[in-house]
Design a protein around this motif. Structure first.
Motif, mmCIF file in Angstrom:
data_model
loop_
_atom_site.group_PDB
_atom_site.id
_atom_site.type_symbol
_atom_site.label_atom_id
_atom_site.label_comp_id
_atom_site.label_asym_id
_atom_site.label_seq_id
_atom_site.Cartn_x
_atom_site.Cartn_y
_atom_site.Cartn_z
ATOM 1 N N ARG A 75 0.830 -1.210 0.000
ATOM 2 C CA ARG A 75 0.000 0.000 0.000
ATOM 3 C C ARG A 75 0.862 1.256 0.000
ATOM 4 O O ARG A 75 0.490 2.262 -0.589
ATOM 5 C CB ARG A 75 -0.951 0.011 1.207
ATOM 6 C CG ARG A 75 -2.028 -1.041 1.154
ATOM 7 C CD ARG A 75 -2.900 -0.898 -0.072
ATOM 8 N NE ARG A 75 -3.767 0.267 -0.019
ATOM 9 C CZ ARG A 75 -4.131 0.986 -1.072
ATOM 10 N NH1 ARG A 75 -3.685 0.672 -2.276
ATOM 11 N NH2 ARG A 75 -4.922 2.026 -0.937
ATOM 12 N N GLU A 78 1.535 2.226 -3.209
ATOM 13 C CA GLU A 78 0.287 2.552 -3.902
ATOM 14 C C GLU A 78 -0.217 1.457 -4.819
ATOM 15 O O GLU A 78 -0.816 1.717 -5.866
ATOM 16 C CB GLU A 78 0.411 3.890 -4.633
ATOM 17 C CG GLU A 78 0.444 5.019 -3.618
ATOM 18 C CD GLU A 78 0.653 6.389 -4.233
ATOM 19 O OE1 GLU A 78 0.701 6.488 -5.464
ATOM 20 O OE2 GLU A 78 0.775 7.347 -3.455
ATOM 21 N N THR A 80 -2.777 -1.723 -5.307
ATOM 22 C CA THR A 80 -3.991 -2.274 -4.708
ATOM 23 C C THR A 80 -3.792 -3.763 -4.432
ATOM 24 O O THR A 80 -3.074 -4.445 -5.155
ATOM 25 C CB THR A 80 -5.204 -2.080 -5.625
ATOM 26 O OG1 THR A 80 -4.876 -2.597 -6.914
ATOM 27 C CG2 THR A 80 -5.573 -0.621 -5.744
ATOM 28 N N HIS A 107 -6.609 -3.187 8.027
ATOM 29 C CA HIS A 107 -6.760 -2.709 6.650
ATOM 30 C C HIS A 107 -8.210 -2.734 6.175
ATOM 31 O O HIS A 107 -8.491 -2.421 5.016
ATOM 32 C CB HIS A 107 -5.927 -3.578 5.699
ATOM 33 C CG HIS A 107 -4.471 -3.622 6.050
ATOM 34 N ND1 HIS A 107 -3.640 -2.542 5.862
ATOM 35 C CD2 HIS A 107 -3.707 -4.592 6.594
ATOM 36 C CE1 HIS A 107 -2.417 -2.862 6.276
ATOM 37 N NE2 HIS A 107 -2.435 -4.095 6.729
ATOM 38 N N ASP A 110 -9.590 0.272 4.343
ATOM 39 C CA ASP A 110 -8.831 0.781 3.194
ATOM 40 C C ASP A 110 -9.472 0.246 1.910
ATOM 41 O O ASP A 110 -9.489 -0.958 1.671
ATOM 42 C CB ASP A 110 -7.375 0.286 3.320
ATOM 43 C CG ASP A 110 -6.518 0.724 2.146
ATOM 44 O OD1 ASP A 110 -7.064 1.237 1.147
ATOM 45 O OD2 ASP A 110 -5.290 0.541 2.232
ATOM 46 N N GLY A 112 -8.456 0.182 -0.938
ATOM 47 C CA GLY A 112 -7.483 -0.457 -1.824
ATOM 48 C C GLY A 112 -7.136 -1.871 -1.420
ATOM 49 O O GLY A 112 -6.274 -2.508 -2.025
ATOM 50 N N VAL A 113 -7.789 -2.365 -0.364
ATOM 51 C CA VAL A 113 -7.485 -3.715 0.137
ATOM 52 C C VAL A 113 -8.777 -4.514 0.247
ATOM 53 O O VAL A 113 -9.764 -4.041 0.803
ATOM 54 C CB VAL A 113 -6.809 -3.645 1.530
ATOM 55 C CG1 VAL A 113 -6.502 -5.049 2.053
ATOM 56 C CG2 VAL A 113 -5.530 -2.822 1.480
#
Lengths: 325, 134
Positions: A75, A78, A80, A107, A110, A112-113
């Motif tokens: 992360r 940056e 994913t 996480h 988030d 992106g996770v």
């Protein structure tokens, strides 16, 4: 069967990264619904972009904690991240406790996770049958890194190599003498070895055993000698952080090597073969078993076997002659 | 061959580290044949809702022994609703005074189990009220 526009909508949502739609699809894949398979047929052409990292090793070695730390490190770059964490299904009740997620909950918020727990549901090899398709789903969602964490494995659960570009085998000190290091199976599949909890006694011994084993290898495909990375106490954040930087660099190096030496092709062929194998088994064997069960013949066959009137091979040949023309 | 399974998340919202009860429940749900995701202690409602959606569970069981259930339980339901996941059933348990029941039911909590509730009663409730999909 869902209608055409509904399916197109589903596909669009998944490609946009919609967690609810993707998670529902993974659920339907686990439950083996035919319509989930038709969705996979549609997303399949869009797969193949993610870097899939397999993480395996014995129970309690620290796989989930390591995955959690790797999520943070990806992360920071940056990227994913998708995680598929597999835990065992009870052979007695069919229930399961999926506990890998506990280590990764920080996480959860988030976007992106995406962490998804899977139960093995009777599959051997350390994974769930749905894991291959679940990787496809996360891939199509646009996850750049997909980590697949196996159940705590013994020596033989090597199915993870069919699903990953990079396999990390996580070991801990004190699990056996140096004969363990030269055995076949899990010790052969690592692209990267991690000696976890390396602040404990026996870590140096394990390191030299692994190096001795690697020194005996006749050759390494693409010239990649699996590095051995020592990772210390997770609560000792300085050294832990440093060794994690080393691990994530090794993962990056391995991925680059796969690309440069065109080794990805071999891994993809292995996965393709496995997928065809499984799909064939579903398409050919499953209907036969279903018919035998539903017609009551399975009970009769089992009775013949128990009374020693026949043997498994003769029975299999009879069934094969009847069903396979 | 399709086989539907019930997936349950057991979660402890807020500042409450007493999870013996939650663990006992997780274990007995496993023995009842459910798939159980346990998220551990000290979870925010946001973390719980996000995890429930990522895991596509049928049911979330919230356990709270700290007295903050009046705030935390309804917040989880609100967040699930906001994210279009109001089909996920939420039940609660822990140290919950009788006079708080109406508020929690009003907020959408479907059942409340307090100390002394037999494990079988909880499992029966789940079997009766949560049907595997389709």
């Amino acid at each position: 069967m869902a209608d055409e526009s509904e399916e197109t909508d589903k596909l669009r949502k998944i490609r946009e990264g919609d967690v609810r739609t993707a998670s529902r699809l993974i659920r339907n894949l686990e439950d083996d619904l035919p319509e989930a398979k038709s969705t996979i047929k549609r997303i399949f052409p869009h797969t193949g972009r993610a870097h899939v990292i397999g993480i395996t090793g014995p129970p309690g070695a620290g796989k989930s904690t390591l995955v959690d730390a790797l999520i943070s490190s990806f992360r920071k770059k940056e990227k994913t991240v998708g995680v598929l964490a597999v835990d065992p299904t009870s052979p007695f009740t069919g229930g399961a406790i999926l506990g890998d997620r506990i280590r990764m909950q920080r996480h959860a918020e988030d976007p992106g996770v995406f962490v998804r727990s899977l139960a093995t549901r009777g599959a051997l090899g350390g994974l769930s049958k749905a894991v291959g398709d679940a990787v496809h789903v996360m891939d199509v969602m646009g996850k750049e890194i997909i980590m697949v964490e196996t159940v705590g494995t013994g020596q033989q659960e090597v199915e993870i190599i069919n699903h990953s570009h990079t396999v990390i085998v996580v070991l801990v000190p004190g699990m056996g003498d140096d004969i363990q290091a030269i055995k076949a199976g899990i010790m052969e599949i690592a692209d990267i070895f991690v000696i976890n909890k390396a602040d404990r006694d026996g870590a140096n011994q394990l390191l030299s055993e692994l190096n001795a084993m690697l020194n005996m290898a006749p050759e390494f495909p693409g010239g990649w000698r699996p590095p051995v990375i020592r990772i210390g106490n997770v609560f000792d954040s300085g050294p832990f952080g440093e060794s994690l930087v080393e691990l994530s660099a090794a993962i990056g190096d391995h991925h680059r090597r796969l690309m440069e030496k065109d080794l990805l092709g071999d891994r993809m062929r292995r996965k393709a073969l496995m997928e065809i194998n499984e799909a064939l088994r579903d398409a050919i064997l499953a209907p036969i078993l279903k018919e035998l069960a539903e017609s009551g013949e399975m009970d009769r066959i089992t009775g013949r076997l128990l009374r020693k009137e026949s043997d498994p091979y003769t029975i299999a040949e009879e069934v094969a002659r009847r069903f396979l023309k | 061959m399709a086989k539907r399974k019930i997936r349950i998340m057991v979660a402890k919202p807020g500042l409450d580290g007493h999870d013996r009860g939650a663990r006992v429940l997780a274990r007995c749900f496993r023995d009842a044949g459910f798939e159980v995701i346990y998220t551990g202690c000290h979870q925010s409602p946001e973390q719980i809702a996000a995890a429930a959606i990522q895991e596509d569970v049928d049911l979330v069981g919230l356990s709270c022994l700290s007295g903050a259930h009046r705030t935390l339980f309804p917040r989880v339901i609100e967040l699930l609703r906001e994210q279009g996941a109001d089909d996920i059933v939420v039940i609660g348990g822990g140290i919950i005074p009788d006079q708080d029941f109406p508020k929690l039911y009003g907020a959408g909590i479907k059942a409340i189990f307090t100390p002394g509730a037999p494990l079988e009663a909880i499992i029966d409730w789940i079997r009766t009220n949560i049907k595997p999909r389709k």
